[in-house]
Design a protein around this motif. Structure first.
Motif, PDB file in Angstrom:
ATOM      1  N   ILE A 104       0.714  -1.162   0.104  1.00 11.42           N
ATOM      2  CA  ILE A 104       0.086  -0.065  -0.044  1.00 11.42           C
ATOM      3  C   ILE A 104       1.072   1.359  -0.105  1.00 11.42           C
ATOM      4  CG2 ILE A 104      -1.678   1.346   1.324  1.00 11.42           C
ATOM      5  CD1 ILE A 104      -2.687  -1.704   2.458  1.00 11.42           C
ATOM      6  N   THR A 105       1.773   1.339   0.756  1.00 11.27           N
ATOM      7  CA  THR A 105       2.807   2.525   0.899  1.00 11.27           C
ATOM      8  C   THR A 105       3.410   2.528  -0.266  1.00 11.27           C
ATOM      9  OG1 THR A 105       3.055   2.045   3.316  1.00 11.27           O
ATOM     10  CG2 THR A 105       4.820   3.456   2.057  1.00 11.27           C
ATOM     11  N   LEU A 106       4.060   1.662  -1.119  1.00 12.47           N
ATOM     12  CA  LEU A 106       5.070   1.685  -2.417  1.00 12.47           C
ATOM     13  C   LEU A 106       3.746   2.559  -3.399  1.00 12.47           C
ATOM     14  CD1 LEU A 106       7.551   1.368  -3.799  1.00 12.47           C
ATOM     15  CD2 LEU A 106       6.491  -1.016  -4.360  1.00 12.47           C
ATOM     16  N   ALA A 107       2.637   1.402  -3.478  1.00 13.67           N
ATOM     17  CA  ALA A 107       1.554   2.109  -4.446  1.00 13.67           C
ATOM     18  C   ALA A 107       1.165   3.369  -4.160  1.00 13.67           C
ATOM     19  CB  ALA A 107       0.401   1.201  -4.246  1.00 13.67           C
ATOM     20  N   ALA A 108       1.385   4.138  -2.912  1.00 10.27           N
ATOM     21  CA  ALA A 108       0.926   5.431  -2.695  1.00 10.27           C
ATOM     22  C   ALA A 108       1.986   6.395  -3.145  1.00 10.27           C
ATOM     23  CB  ALA A 108       0.786   5.459  -1.142  1.00 10.27           C
ATOM     24  N   VAL A 109       3.179   6.091  -2.996  1.00 11.32           N
ATOM     25  CA  VAL A 109       4.308   7.105  -3.133  1.00 11.32           C
ATOM     26  C   VAL A 109       5.003   6.603  -4.528  1.00 11.32           C
ATOM     27  CG1 VAL A 109       4.736   7.373  -0.624  1.00 11.32           C
ATOM     28  CG2 VAL A 109       6.071   5.836  -1.917  1.00 11.32           C
ATOM     29  N   ALA A 110       4.636   5.871  -5.261  1.00 15.54           N
ATOM     30  CA  ALA A 110       5.048   5.486  -6.528  1.00 15.54           C
ATOM     31  C   ALA A 110       5.154   6.594  -7.313  1.00 15.54           C
ATOM     32  CB  ALA A 110       4.641   4.284  -7.002  1.00 15.54           C
ATOM     33  N   PRO A 111       3.992   7.512  -7.616  1.00 19.68           N
ATOM     34  CA  PRO A 111       4.248   8.502  -8.685  1.00 19.68           C
ATOM     35  C   PRO A 111       5.475   9.367  -8.215  1.00 19.68           C
ATOM     36  CG  PRO A 111       1.922   7.997  -7.846  1.00 19.68           C
ATOM     37  CD  PRO A 111       2.711   7.262  -6.864  1.00 19.68           C
ATOM     38  N   GLN A 112       5.621   9.697  -6.956  1.00 22.44           N
ATOM     39  CA  GLN A 112       6.715  10.403  -6.448  1.00 22.44           C
ATOM     40  C   GLN A 112       8.093  10.006  -6.537  1.00 22.44           C
ATOM     41  OE1 GLN A 112       3.844  10.245  -4.576  1.00 22.44           O
ATOM     42  NE2 GLN A 112       3.159  12.109  -5.575  1.00 22.44           N
ATOM     43  N   LEU A 113       8.374   8.753  -6.797  1.00 20.18           N
ATOM     44  CA  LEU A 113       9.568   8.316  -6.699  1.00 20.18           C
ATOM     45  C   LEU A 113      10.181   8.339  -8.283  1.00 20.18           C
ATOM     46  CD1 LEU A 113      10.959   6.495  -4.657  1.00 20.18           C
ATOM     47  CD2 LEU A 113      10.329   4.371  -5.645  1.00 20.18           C
ATOM     48  N   VAL A 118      13.671   0.000  -4.924  1.00 20.01           N
ATOM     49  CA  VAL A 118      13.392  -0.421  -3.574  1.00 20.01           C
ATOM     50  C   VAL A 118      13.904  -1.654  -3.197  1.00 20.01           C
ATOM     51  CG1 VAL A 118      11.178  -1.561  -4.517  1.00 20.01           C
ATOM     52  CG2 VAL A 118      11.116  -0.718  -1.974  1.00 20.01           C
ATOM     53  N   VAL A 119      14.359  -1.773  -2.092  1.00 22.66           N
ATOM     54  CA  VAL A 119      14.565  -3.019  -1.184  1.00 22.66           C
ATOM     55  C   VAL A 119      13.640  -3.347  -0.089  1.00 22.66           C
ATOM     56  CG1 VAL A 119      16.333  -3.942   0.180  1.00 22.66           C
ATOM     57  CG2 VAL A 119      17.296  -2.543  -1.517  1.00 22.66           C
ATOM     58  N   ASN A 152      -3.694   6.084  -7.432  1.00 23.44           N
ATOM     59  CA  ASN A 152      -2.524   5.855  -8.388  1.00 23.44           C
ATOM     60  C   ASN A 152      -2.969   5.101  -9.645  1.00 23.44           C
ATOM     61  OD1 ASN A 152      -0.411   4.670  -9.737  1.00 23.44           O
ATOM     62  ND2 ASN A 152       0.755   4.192  -8.071  1.00 23.44           N
ATOM     63  N   LYS A 153      -3.073   5.995 -10.305  1.00 21.55           N
ATOM     64  CA  LYS A 153      -3.590   5.514 -11.983  1.00 21.55           C
ATOM     65  C   LYS A 153      -2.785   4.603 -12.536  1.00 21.55           C
ATOM     66  CE  LYS A 153      -6.052  10.057 -12.517  1.00 21.55           C
ATOM     67  NZ  LYS A 153      -7.356   9.325 -11.997  1.00 21.55           N
ATOM     68  N   ASN A 154      -1.540   4.397 -12.304  1.00 23.11           N
ATOM     69  CA  ASN A 154      -0.731   3.304 -12.788  1.00 23.11           C
ATOM     70  C   ASN A 154      -1.216   2.069 -12.515  1.00 23.11           C
ATOM     71  OD1 ASN A 154       0.668   5.223 -14.323  1.00 23.11           O
ATOM     72  ND2 ASN A 154       1.957   5.468 -12.605  1.00 23.11           N
ATOM     73  N   ILE A 155      -2.204   1.594 -11.205  1.00 20.65           N
ATOM     74  CA  ILE A 155      -2.089   0.519 -10.923  1.00 20.65           C
ATOM     75  C   ILE A 155      -3.450  -0.061 -11.604  1.00 20.65           C
ATOM     76  CG2 ILE A 155      -2.441  -0.888  -8.817  1.00 20.65           C
ATOM     77  CD1 ILE A 155      -0.905   1.355  -7.203  1.00 20.65           C
ATOM     78  N   ARG A 305       5.966  -3.714 -10.835  1.00 21.76           N
ATOM     79  CA  ARG A 305       5.966  -4.111 -12.312  1.00 21.76           C
ATOM     80  C   ARG A 305       5.033  -3.006 -12.930  1.00 21.76           C
ATOM     81  NH1 ARG A 305       4.101  -9.686 -14.310  1.00 21.76           N
ATOM     82  NH2 ARG A 305       6.188 -10.198 -13.935  1.00 21.76           N
ATOM     83  N   GLN A 306       3.993  -2.572 -12.299  1.00 23.00           N
ATOM     84  CA  GLN A 306       3.139  -1.388 -12.909  1.00 23.00           C
ATOM     85  C   GLN A 306       3.624  -0.017 -12.971  1.00 23.00           C
ATOM     86  OE1 GLN A 306      -0.865  -2.469 -11.249  1.00 23.00           O
ATOM     87  NE2 GLN A 306      -0.288  -4.630 -11.988  1.00 23.00           N
ATOM     88  N   ASN A 307       4.395  -0.015 -11.999  1.00 22.04           N
ATOM     89  CA  ASN A 307       5.004   1.605 -11.691  1.00 22.04           C
ATOM     90  C   ASN A 307       6.505   1.677 -12.217  1.00 22.04           C
ATOM     91  OD1 ASN A 307       2.935   3.361 -10.024  1.00 22.04           O
ATOM     92  ND2 ASN A 307       2.834   1.187  -9.386  1.00 22.04           N
TER      93      ASN A 307
END
Length: 389
Positions: A104-113, A118-119, A152-155, A305-307
């Motif tokens: 959930i956290t990765l999906a939330a901040v992915a657009p800013q990354l 990520v490890v 997040n529209k990429n998911i 994968r989707q981001n």
């Protein structure tokens, strides 16, 4: 009349306190301070704005669980090592964090990354027939991260629906959070929410944001976060002598390790001694896989994968001597490595399998958490992964 007056006075006081706290702390979350990422804080991790607004061009993510709270006072902990290496690492994780909360956290901040790496540090103890405990997931559930994940529209719709279904099931132990999660899904995704639903959602969102911002802002100030330390530019830093650091950590650990399970003596006396009698042969029927955690890991990798995020999975060992004592069958323990490798192969992601270190003295400080040498090896793998072009 007196009741109305008292209510109005209380309301004015509440608004005054809320506005004051907002003015005191809210402006400080976009810190431009490289220490923020390596500040280990559950409040930071749960606040979408705090994490997202501190992701810079060169920020990379390191996600795990309770191990981040072990060895913080040593030079081998990632918070110390990566600061001294001029690297901008955002560490996220605490006890009870497992794969789904990180998904959930990765999906939330992915657009800013921008630096898409990520490890994820995997603890074998996350796995088992039950997977994530509902109470633990609820304790680490972030409404602001969940809402940002939904936006997040990429998911893909399929991935979001899987995350939603799993989240709502695990939140059954927290009906209030479960209802707010359902409301967020309805308003953000379904498009047919009533005016009442929208107003309720926006009200919950504002309250959550203010609470998170105030909590993080105050704690960051208390931690001395306004003092922006100078980082050595990464270009001026040489790669450490990892083997030398491991030997140094080993020597330090050997001086404080005098027990049959090769643990740090303080942790052994504090955590293990009180449990020894009842833990003898208590794990004789224990297994790690199959586990619902495996499908949660697949969701994490779906989000990657989707981001377009490159992931590396680091599988930690567990203390072999201790789990021999508890009767945990060795063949059951060792099934975790091939399962993680299989999932990683499905997605074409890197792994660093450290499970073969279960009987390495000095790697772990207790039954599951890294000691100095363990952290050196984890940081070495993460450093090389982050530095790859």
């Amino acid at each position: 009349m007196k009741k109305i007056t008292a209510f109005l006075m209380a309301l004015v006081l509440f608004i005054g306190v809320a506005v004051s706290a907002h003015m005191l702390t809210n402006h400080g979350l976009d810190t431009n301070n490289l220490k923020f990422g390596t500040w280990i804080s559950t409040k930071k991790d749960l606040c979408y704005r705090a994490v997202a607004s501190n992701i810079e061009e060169d920020t990379v993510l390191m996600m795990g669980s309770s191990e981040f709270y072990y060895g913080k006072d040593t030079p081998y902990h990632p918070t110390e090592m990566f600061r001294n290496l001029g690297m901008n690492v955002m560490c996220i994780g605490a006890a009870q964090n497992q794969t789904l909360s990180h998904t959930i956290t990765l999906a939330a901040v992915a657009p800013q990354l921008k630096n898409k790496k990520v490890v994820l540090i995997l603890s074998p103890t996350w796995f088992g027939p039950e997977g994530t405990e509902k109470s633990g997931f609820a304790a680490r559930f972030s409404e602001s991260m969940y809402e940002a994940m939904l936006e997040n529209k990429n998911i893909s719709e399929e991935t979001k629906n899987k995350i939603i279904h799993r989240t709502e099931d695990l939140l059954s132990v927290s009906p209030g959070a479960q209802e707010r999660a359902k409301l967020a899904s309805k308003v953000i995704l379904e498009g047919n929410a009533s005016l009442k639903d929208k107003v309720s959602f926006l009200s919950n969102k504002w309250i959550t944001q203010e609470k998170e911002n105030i909590n993080v802002g105050l704690l960051w100030k208390m931690a001395g976060g306004e003092n922006n330390s100078e980082y050595v530019p990464a270009a001026e830093v040489k790669e450490p002598d990892w083997n030398g650091l491991a030997r140094e950590a080993d020597e330090n650990m050997s001086k404080q390790m005098d027990n049959p399970f090769n643990m740090d003596d303080k942790l052994f006396k504090k955590k293990i001694v009180p449990e020894m009698k009842k833990r003898k042969n208590a794990d004789k029927d224990r297994t790690l896989v199959p586990s619902p955690e495996c499908d949660d890991l697949r969701l994490f990798l779906d989000v990657c994968r989707q981001n377009d995020i490159e992931a590396m999975l680091v599988l930690l060992p567990i203390n072999g001597w201790w789990y021999d004592y508890t009767g945990f069958p060795r063949e059951n323990r060792e099934k975790i490595s091939p399962e993680i490798e299989k999932i990683a192969a499905e997605y074409g992601v890197k792994t660093s399998d450290m499970f073969d270190q279960c009987y390495t003295k000095g790697f772990l400080g207790d039954n599951v958490h890294p000691a100095g040498k363990g952290w050196v090896r984890i940081n070495e793998e993460a450093y090389k992964f982050f530095k790859e072009d």
